[in-house]
Design a protein around this motif. Structure first.
Motif, PDB file in Angstrom:
ATOM      1  N   PHE A   1       0.797  -1.219   0.000  1.00 10.01           N
ATOM      2  CA  PHE A   1       0.000   0.000   0.000  1.00 10.01           C
ATOM      3  C   PHE A   1       0.834   1.276   0.000  1.00 10.01           C
ATOM      4  N   SER A   2       2.142   1.163  -0.259  1.00 13.38           N
ATOM      5  CA  SER A   2       2.924   2.386  -0.436  1.00 13.38           C
ATOM      6  C   SER A   2       2.625   2.931  -1.831  1.00 13.38           C
ATOM      7  N   SER A   3       2.772   4.219  -2.001  1.00 14.57           N
ATOM      8  CA  SER A   3       2.388   4.825  -3.285  1.00 14.57           C
ATOM      9  C   SER A   3       3.249   4.311  -4.439  1.00 14.57           C
ATOM     10  N   VAL A   4       4.549   4.156  -4.241  1.00 11.17           N
ATOM     11  CA  VAL A   4       5.421   3.708  -5.320  1.00 11.17           C
ATOM     12  C   VAL A   4       5.104   2.253  -5.691  1.00 11.17           C
ATOM     13  N   CYS A   5       4.959   1.397  -4.678  1.00 10.34           N
ATOM     14  CA  CYS A   5       4.656  -0.015  -4.961  1.00 10.34           C
ATOM     15  C   CYS A   5       3.300  -0.153  -5.635  1.00 10.34           C
ATOM     16  N   ARG A   6       2.321   0.600  -5.161  1.00  4.69           N
ATOM     17  CA  ARG A   6       0.990   0.565  -5.777  1.00  4.69           C
ATOM     18  C   ARG A   6       1.082   0.991  -7.244  1.00  4.69           C
ATOM     19  N   ASP A   7       1.839   2.050  -7.511  1.00  8.02           N
ATOM     20  CA  ASP A   7       2.002   2.506  -8.899  1.00  8.02           C
ATOM     21  C   ASP A   7       2.655   1.421  -9.758  1.00  8.02           C
ATOM     22  N   GLU A   8       3.686   0.770  -9.228  1.00  6.90           N
ATOM     23  CA  GLU A   8       4.337  -0.301  -9.989  1.00  6.90           C
ATOM     24  C   GLU A   8       3.365  -1.445 -10.261  1.00  6.90           C
ATOM     25  N   LEU A   9       2.610  -1.850  -9.248  1.00  5.64           N
ATOM     26  CA  LEU A   9       1.642  -2.942  -9.421  1.00  5.64           C
ATOM     27  C   LEU A   9       0.579  -2.566 -10.449  1.00  5.64           C
ATOM     28  N   GLU A  10       0.124  -1.322 -10.413  1.00  9.07           N
ATOM     29  CA  GLU A  10      -0.873  -0.879 -11.396  1.00  9.07           C
ATOM     30  C   GLU A  10      -0.295  -0.868 -12.805  1.00  9.07           C
ATOM     31  N   HIS A  11       0.971  -0.458 -12.954  1.00  9.28           N
ATOM     32  CA  HIS A  11       1.595  -0.489 -14.283  1.00  9.28           C
ATOM     33  C   HIS A  11       1.745  -1.924 -14.775  1.00  9.28           C
ATOM     34  N   LEU A  12       2.118  -2.836 -13.877  1.00 11.16           N
ATOM     35  CA  LEU A  12       2.179  -4.250 -14.259  1.00 11.16           C
ATOM     36  C   LEU A  12       0.809  -4.741 -14.700  1.00 11.16           C
ATOM     37  N   ARG A  13      -0.219  -4.393 -13.933  1.00  8.73           N
ATOM     38  CA  ARG A  13      -1.592  -4.787 -14.284  1.00  8.73           C
ATOM     39  C   ARG A  13      -1.975  -4.262 -15.661  1.00  8.73           C
TER      40      ARG A  13
ATOM     41  N   LEU B   1      -2.199  -9.102   0.778  1.00  7.29           N
ATOM     42  CA  LEU B   1      -2.090  -9.314  -0.670  1.00  7.29           C
ATOM     43  C   LEU B   1      -3.462  -9.504  -1.307  1.00  7.29           C
ATOM     44  N   ARG B   2      -4.341 -10.226  -0.622  1.00  5.84           N
ATOM     45  CA  ARG B   2      -5.699 -10.420  -1.147  1.00  5.84           C
ATOM     46  C   ARG B   2      -6.423  -9.081  -1.259  1.00  5.84           C
ATOM     47  N   GLU B   3      -6.262  -8.222  -0.265  1.00  6.88           N
ATOM     48  CA  GLU B   3      -6.933  -6.925  -0.279  1.00  6.88           C
ATOM     49  C   GLU B   3      -6.373  -6.009  -1.363  1.00  6.88           C
ATOM     50  N   VAL B   4      -5.046  -5.994  -1.534  1.00  8.68           N
ATOM     51  CA  VAL B   4      -4.473  -5.154  -2.587  1.00  8.68           C
ATOM     52  C   VAL B   4      -4.917  -5.657  -3.957  1.00  8.68           C
ATOM     53  N   ASP B   5      -4.998  -6.973  -4.126  1.00  8.46           N
ATOM     54  CA  ASP B   5      -5.476  -7.542  -5.382  1.00  8.46           C
ATOM     55  C   ASP B   5      -6.931  -7.150  -5.622  1.00  8.46           C
ATOM     56  N   ARG B   6      -7.735  -7.203  -4.577  1.00  9.69           N
ATOM     57  CA  ARG B   6      -9.149  -6.828  -4.701  1.00  9.69           C
ATOM     58  C   ARG B   6      -9.294  -5.354  -5.074  1.00  9.69           C
ATOM     59  N   ARG B   7      -8.555  -4.509  -4.398  1.00  4.59           N
ATOM     60  CA  ARG B   7      -8.671  -3.065  -4.650  1.00  4.59           C
ATOM     61  C   ARG B   7      -8.136  -2.655  -6.017  1.00  4.59           C
ATOM     62  N   LEU B   8      -7.033  -3.281  -6.431  1.00  5.10           N
ATOM     63  CA  LEU B   8      -6.392  -2.878  -7.687  1.00  5.10           C
ATOM     64  C   LEU B   8      -6.762  -3.772  -8.862  1.00  5.10           C
ATOM     65  N   ASN B   9      -7.478  -4.881  -8.586  1.00  2.00           N
ATOM     66  CA  ASN B   9      -7.880  -5.815  -9.641  1.00  2.00           C
ATOM     67  C   ASN B   9      -6.679  -6.206 -10.501  1.00  2.00           C
ATOM     68  N   LEU B  10      -5.665  -6.757  -9.853  1.00  2.00           N
ATOM     69  CA  LEU B  10      -4.389  -7.003 -10.523  1.00  2.00           C
ATOM     70  C   LEU B  10      -4.431  -8.114 -11.559  1.00  2.00           C
ATOM     71  N   GLY B  11      -4.991  -9.256 -11.214  1.00  2.00           N
ATOM     72  CA  GLY B  11      -5.101 -10.328 -12.202  1.00  2.00           C
ATOM     73  C   GLY B  11      -3.836 -11.151 -12.393  1.00  2.00           C
ATOM     74  N   PHE B  12      -2.823 -10.957 -11.553  1.00  2.00           N
ATOM     75  CA  PHE B  12      -1.646 -11.817 -11.588  1.00  2.00           C
ATOM     76  C   PHE B  12      -1.358 -12.294 -10.173  1.00  2.00           C
ATOM     77  N   THR B  13      -0.433 -13.228 -10.052  1.00  2.00           N
ATOM     78  CA  THR B  13      -0.159 -13.884  -8.778  1.00  2.00           C
ATOM     79  C   THR B  13       0.690 -13.004  -7.863  1.00  2.00           C
ATOM     80  N   LEU B  14       0.246 -12.912  -6.618  1.00  3.64           N
ATOM     81  CA  LEU B  14       1.009 -12.261  -5.557  1.00  3.64           C
ATOM     82  C   LEU B  14       1.385 -13.350  -4.556  1.00  3.64           C
ATOM     83  N   VAL B  15       2.628 -13.354  -4.102  1.00  2.00           N
ATOM     84  CA  VAL B  15       3.075 -14.361  -3.138  1.00  2.00           C
ATOM     85  C   VAL B  15       3.595 -13.660  -1.886  1.00  2.00           C
ATOM     86  N   SER B  16       3.169 -14.186  -0.750  1.00  2.00           N
ATOM     87  CA  SER B  16       3.586 -13.646   0.537  1.00  2.00           C
ATOM     88  C   SER B  16       4.945 -14.188   0.944  1.00  2.00           C
ATOM     89  N   ASP B  17       5.844 -13.271   1.291  1.00  2.00           N
ATOM     90  CA  ASP B  17       7.164 -13.597   1.829  1.00  2.00           C
ATOM     91  C   ASP B  17       7.184 -13.279   3.324  1.00  2.00           C
TER      92      ASP B  17
END
Length: 157
Positions: A44-56, A80-96
């Motif tokens: 949920f940081s602005s830079v990471c969110r922007d990168e995830l949205e560009h990937l999407r 990760l589930r919530e960020v995927d729901r909010r951003l509708n990413l459509g690719f796999t996120l894995v928890s580390d």
């Protein structure tokens, strides 16, 4: 703990984790296709969110090159589930998240002082060998077009 950054031409470490839906994920299950492993710090940081949205927004172009995307962060599967729901990413996120940073450490991406994975990207060939990588310091943003360009250079359609 010592961290080793993967070397181009060598097989990358396999890893096991859980995706945003709590399902088991093993990188080795994706052998046979190129894979972009995309480490990032905080969902949920602005830079990471922007990168995830560009990937999407560019995911269809990665799909067209038969390249799969897995984004890895130390956030829990619930985050990760919530960020995927909010951003509708459509690719796999894995928890580390647990063991905390183990996947990132295997790739030289975990920052012990910050307690998170840093901005490392690894393009892995169908055989499991690293073909390209990119490391960007926090808080800079990675150029997703450059990532796509690497896919097209190494795996022309």
């Amino acid at each position: 703990m010592h961290q080793q950054v993967p070397v181009v031409g060598r097989t990358v470490p396999d890893f096991h984790g859980h995706d945003q839906h709590g399902r088991d994920f093993d990188l080795s299950d994706w052998r046979g296709s190129p894979v972009l492993v995309f480490f990032y710090a905080f969902s949920f940081s602005s830079v990471c969110r922007d990168e995830l949205e560009h990937l999407r927004d560019m995911a269809y172009l990665f799909d067209a090159a038969d390249c799969r995307i897995v984004a890895v962060a130390t956030d829990t599967t619930f985050v990760l589930r919530e960020v995927d729901r909010r951003l509708n990413l459509g690719f796999t996120l894995v928890s580390d998240h647990w063991p905390h940073g183990a996947i990132g450490r295997a790739y030289g991406a975990f920052d012990d002082k910050l307690g998170c994975d840093r901005r490392h990207s690894y393009l892995i060939g169908p055989d499991g060998a690293l073909v390209w990588s990119k490391v960007v310091d926090l808080p800079a943003t990675r150029d997703i077009g450059e990532h796509l360009g690497a896919v097209h250079v190494h795996f022309p359609v």
